[in-house]
Every structure is written in structure tokens, then in C-alpha cells.
Write an enzyme that holds these catalytic residues in place. Structure first.
Site, PDB file in Angstrom:
ATOM      1  N   TYR A 175       0.727  -1.260   0.060  1.00  0.00           N
ATOM      2  CA  TYR A 175       0.057  -0.020   0.311  1.00  0.00           C
ATOM      3  C   TYR A 175       0.879   1.334   0.182  1.00  0.00           C
ATOM      4  CZ  TYR A 175      -3.756   3.315   1.550  1.00  0.00           C
ATOM      5  OH  TYR A 175      -4.804   4.204   1.684  1.00  0.00           O
TER       6      TYR A 175
ATOM      7  N   LYS B  17       1.153   4.200  -3.138  1.00  0.00           N
ATOM      8  CA  LYS B  17       0.754   5.706  -2.431  1.00  0.00           C
ATOM      9  C   LYS B  17       1.949   6.534  -2.769  1.00  0.00           C
ATOM     10  CE  LYS B  17      -3.459   4.966  -1.414  1.00  0.00           C
ATOM     11  NZ  LYS B  17      -4.627   5.453  -2.389  1.00  0.00           N
TER      12      LYS B  17
HETATM   13  P1  NAD Z   1     -13.135   2.394   0.943  1.00  0.00           P
HETATM   14  O1  NAD Z   1     -12.662   0.854   0.810  1.00  0.00           O
HETATM   15  O2  NAD Z   1     -14.358   2.760   1.646  1.00  0.00           O
HETATM   16  O3  NAD Z   1     -13.408   2.839  -0.455  1.00  0.00           O
HETATM   17  C1  NAD Z   1     -12.791   2.201  -1.852  1.00  0.00           C
HETATM   18  C2  NAD Z   1     -13.588   2.388  -3.126  1.00  0.00           C
HETATM   19  O4  NAD Z   1     -12.629   1.971  -4.103  1.00  0.00           O
HETATM   20  C3  NAD Z   1     -14.617   1.594  -2.834  1.00  0.00           C
HETATM   21  O5  NAD Z   1     -15.883   2.126  -3.556  1.00  0.00           O
HETATM   22  C4  NAD Z   1     -14.435   0.395  -3.879  1.00  0.00           C
HETATM   23  O6  NAD Z   1     -15.367  -0.466  -4.493  1.00  0.00           O
HETATM   24  C5  NAD Z   1     -13.435   1.275  -4.918  1.00  0.00           C
HETATM   25  N1  NAD Z   1     -12.507   0.325  -5.596  1.00  0.00           N
HETATM   26  C6  NAD Z   1     -11.656  -0.612  -5.112  1.00  0.00           C
HETATM   27  N2  NAD Z   1     -11.064  -1.463  -5.939  1.00  0.00           N
HETATM   28  C7  NAD Z   1     -11.473  -0.820  -7.159  1.00  0.00           C
HETATM   29  C8  NAD Z   1     -11.292  -1.190  -8.543  1.00  0.00           C
HETATM   30  N3  NAD Z   1     -10.511  -1.864  -8.870  1.00  0.00           N
HETATM   31  N4  NAD Z   1     -12.011  -0.602  -9.495  1.00  0.00           N
HETATM   32  C9  NAD Z   1     -12.559   0.614  -9.012  1.00  0.00           C
HETATM   33  N5  NAD Z   1     -13.001   0.668  -7.926  1.00  0.00           N
HETATM   34  C10 NAD Z   1     -12.504   0.236  -6.999  1.00  0.00           C
HETATM   35  O7  NAD Z   1     -11.962   3.339   1.417  1.00  0.00           O
HETATM   36  P2  NAD Z   1     -12.071   4.765   1.590  1.00  0.00           P
HETATM   37  O8  NAD Z   1     -11.294   4.867   2.928  1.00  0.00           O
HETATM   38  O9  NAD Z   1     -13.094   5.554   1.071  1.00  0.00           O
HETATM   39  O10 NAD Z   1     -10.547   5.190   0.470  1.00  0.00           O
HETATM   40  C11 NAD Z   1     -10.849   6.022  -0.556  1.00  0.00           C
HETATM   41  C12 NAD Z   1      -9.272   6.329  -1.089  1.00  0.00           C
HETATM   42  O11 NAD Z   1      -8.568   7.062  -0.209  1.00  0.00           O
HETATM   43  C13 NAD Z   1      -8.429   5.149  -1.229  1.00  0.00           C
HETATM   44  O12 NAD Z   1      -7.481   5.446  -2.326  1.00  0.00           O
HETATM   45  C14 NAD Z   1      -7.645   5.001   0.079  1.00  0.00           C
HETATM   46  O13 NAD Z   1      -6.340   4.238  -0.381  1.00  0.00           O
HETATM   47  C15 NAD Z   1      -7.304   6.455   0.238  1.00  0.00           C
HETATM   48  N6  NAD Z   1      -7.212   6.476   1.825  1.00  0.00           N
HETATM   49  C16 NAD Z   1      -8.050   6.154   2.779  1.00  0.00           C
HETATM   50  C17 NAD Z   1      -7.650   6.643   4.138  1.00  0.00           C
HETATM   51  C18 NAD Z   1      -8.428   6.299   5.303  1.00  0.00           C
HETATM   52  O14 NAD Z   1      -7.814   6.208   6.486  1.00  0.00           O
HETATM   53  N7  NAD Z   1      -9.866   5.816   5.020  1.00  0.00           N
HETATM   54  C19 NAD Z   1      -6.289   7.281   4.428  1.00  0.00           C
HETATM   55  C20 NAD Z   1      -5.503   7.616   3.628  1.00  0.00           C
HETATM   56  C21 NAD Z   1      -5.817   7.278   2.054  1.00  0.00           C
END
Ligand code: NAD
Length: 244
Positions: A152, A156
Site C-alpha cells: 500500500y 501511495k
Molecule cells: P473504501 O474501501 O471505503 O473505498 C474505496 C472505493 O474504491 C470503494 O468504493 C471500492 O469499491 C473502490 N474500488 C476498489 N477497487 C476498485 C477497482 N479495482 N476499481 C474501481 N473501484 C475500486 O475506502 P476509503 O477509505 O473511502 O478510501 C478511498 C481512498 O482514500 C483510497 O484510495 C484509500 O487508499 C485512500 N485513503 C484512505 C484513508 C483512510 O483512512 N480511510 C487514508 C488514506 C488514504
């Protein structure tokens, strides 16, 4: 004609909040999703309640052809894409000693190659329009690293390099590319953590709380707006001061 925002992986979590925030701003919204869920109709009406149009495009972002078709269908309907938010992402955490090669690869394929696949297909339309904004969702662990997240964190960190390189390539076309690096945000992705772990994490954050999807969506909104027209190639941390 209203501006058009395309958000990947936007049926839940941070992506969904970004879509709803942009709809309130008056953008027509294109939502990418990977699998059908019951939520699509509800989300569509929530978006359209803001008097904007909403299009769902199905694609696995790790598949180049599916991304190409998704972008084509957006252009057929709206004729333009003004803002792209590369949000879709997954985690498959494990210490490297026990990480399966396929779990390293699939996280890179969705998070980093997915960002390439979508951007590569959207960019020609922004180049032609000589205008556009791309906001990539990275993470603080792409900067700091995190045990158990070599896959991951690498994906990133890769997004940050991608953001800066592309920002340099397309600045002359008035296309601005930035990234945000969220810390711990309350979504399904972090709900897998036990409550006591979450409490411990919050204690170590200067602002003493986990972030919300809204905290992230508001910065993304700013980066898509005219207020940020002199910012490109930057990474903005949204982490309550966790990483300084
Ligand atoms: P989440 O798991 O709720 O949402 C991720 C979304 O991506 C989901 O809707 C999923 O269906 C979609 N997805 C996954 N694989 C896919 C694919 N192959 N094709 C199309 N869609 C796909 O997670 P989140 O927390 O809402 O994360 C959103 C973004 O923010 C991500 O990139 C995550 O890495 C990043 N992020 C999240 C956090 C956190 O603490 N939640 C922190 C830093 C970064």
C-alpha cells in the site's frame, strides 16, 4: 454547461463524499464503480437532488480497456471532463515476510496502475480543452511508510511521483495535478481496526481525532476550484497534524 467531475471508486467512503460535495457545488457527476450494489439508485437521487446530472460508469480501474470504455461513455454523455479524482483504492496488509506476491501486485495494480489507466484515458480531453484538474488520493503512509503496508505504501508513494511528474508535463496546457495524503479517516477501510486501536491512534494525533470523509472532500473541492489556480504538483496532508 456545468463542469463535469469524474470520481473513481465513489459509491462509498471518501469517494462518495467527494461526489456529494461536488454535486452541491453544481458539477455534473460521473461515478465509477466496480460492482453493482443496492446503493446506486439511492446515491443517484442524492446527487440529482442538487439539480445536477449523474452518470454511473462501471470499470475495474486496474483494467485499461474498461477505463477506456468508461471515459468514452462519459464523453458521449457530457462531451468533457473538467475534474478527475483518482480515489479508488484497496489495502491488503501483511508483513512482507508473509505477504503473497499476488497481494503485493494487486494493490499496486488498483492503486497505482489504476491511477495511470484512468488518467491516461482522461488526459487527451483535458489537453484538447487546455484546462483540467486532477486530484490523486495518496496517503500519509506513502510519505512515512507503515509496517504491514509495504504494498500500500509503495502504491501511495508511487502516486506522489506520478503526480509531480505529470504536473510538470502538462502545466503548459493549464492542467493542474495535485495529490492529497489523508491520515486515518473513518471509513469502511479503517473500520476493520479494533475500537481500542482506533482510540490509540486518535491519542497520537495532535488534533486528537480521526478524520472524516468530509475533511478530505473539502480539500479536494478546493483543489478543483479556481481558488487553487496557482497550485500544481503538490501533496497536501489531511491528517490532523499526524505527520509534520
Ligand atoms: P473504501 O474501501 O471505503 O473505498 C474505496 C472505493 O474504491 C470503494 O468504493 C471500492 O469499491 C473502490 N474500488 C476498489 N477497487 C476498485 C477497482 N479495482 N476499481 C474501481 N473501484 C475500486 O475506502 P476509503 O477509505 O473511502 O478510501 C478511498 C481512498 O482514500 C483510497 O484510495 C484509500 O487508499 C485512500 N485513503 C484512505 C484513508 C483512510 O483512512 N480511510 C487514508 C488514506 C488514504
Amino acid at each position: 454547461m456545468s463542469e463535469v467531475a469524474f470520481i473513481t471508486g465513489a459509491t462509498r467512503g471518501i469517494g462518495k463524499k467527494i461526489a456529494l460535495t461536488f454535486a452541491k457545488e453544481g458539477y455534473n457527476i460521473c461515478i465509477n464503480y466496480r460492482k453493482e450494489t443496492d446503493d446506486l439508485d439511492v446515491l443517484k437521487s442524492e446527487i440529482e437532488a442538487n439539480n445536477v446530472k449523474c452518470l454511473f460508469v462501471k470499470a475495474d480501474v486496474s483494467n485499461f480497456e474498461e477505463c477506456e470504455n468508461a471515459v468514452k461513455s462519459i464523453i458521449e454523455k457530457f462531451g468533457q471532463i473538467d475534474v478527475l479524482v483518482n480515489n479508488a483504492g484497496i489495502t491488503k496488509d501483511m508483513l512482507l515476510a508473509r505477504m503473497k506476491p499476488e497481494d503485493f501486485k494487486s494493490v499496486l495494480d488498483v492503486n497505482l496502475v489504476g491511477t495511470f489507466n484512468v488518467t491516461k484515458n482522461v488526459l487527451p480531453y483535458m489537453m484538447k480543452a487546455r484546462s483540467g484538474r486532477i486530484i490523486n488520493i495518496s496517503s500519509v503512509v506513502g510519505i512515512s511508510g507503515n509496517a504491514g503496508q509495504t504494498n500500500y505504501s509503495a502504491s501511495k508513494a508511487g502516486i506522489i511521483g506520478f503526480t509531480k511528474s505529470l504536473a510538470k508535463e502538462v502545466a503548459s496546457r493549464n492542467i493542474l495535478i495535485n495529490a492529497v495524503a489523508p491520515g486515518f479517516i473513518e471509513t469502511d477501510m479503517t473500520n476493520v481496526l479494533k475500537p481500542e486501536i482506533k482510540e490509540q491512534i486518535a491519542k497520537n494525533i495532535p488534533l486528537k481525532r480521526m478524520g472524516t470523509a468530509e475533511d478530505v472532500a473539502n480539500v479536494v473541492k478546493f483543489l478543483a476550484s479556481k481558488d487553487s489556480s496557482y497550485i500544481t504538483g503538490q501533496v497536501i496532508n489531511i491528517d490532523g497534524g499526524m505527520l509534520m
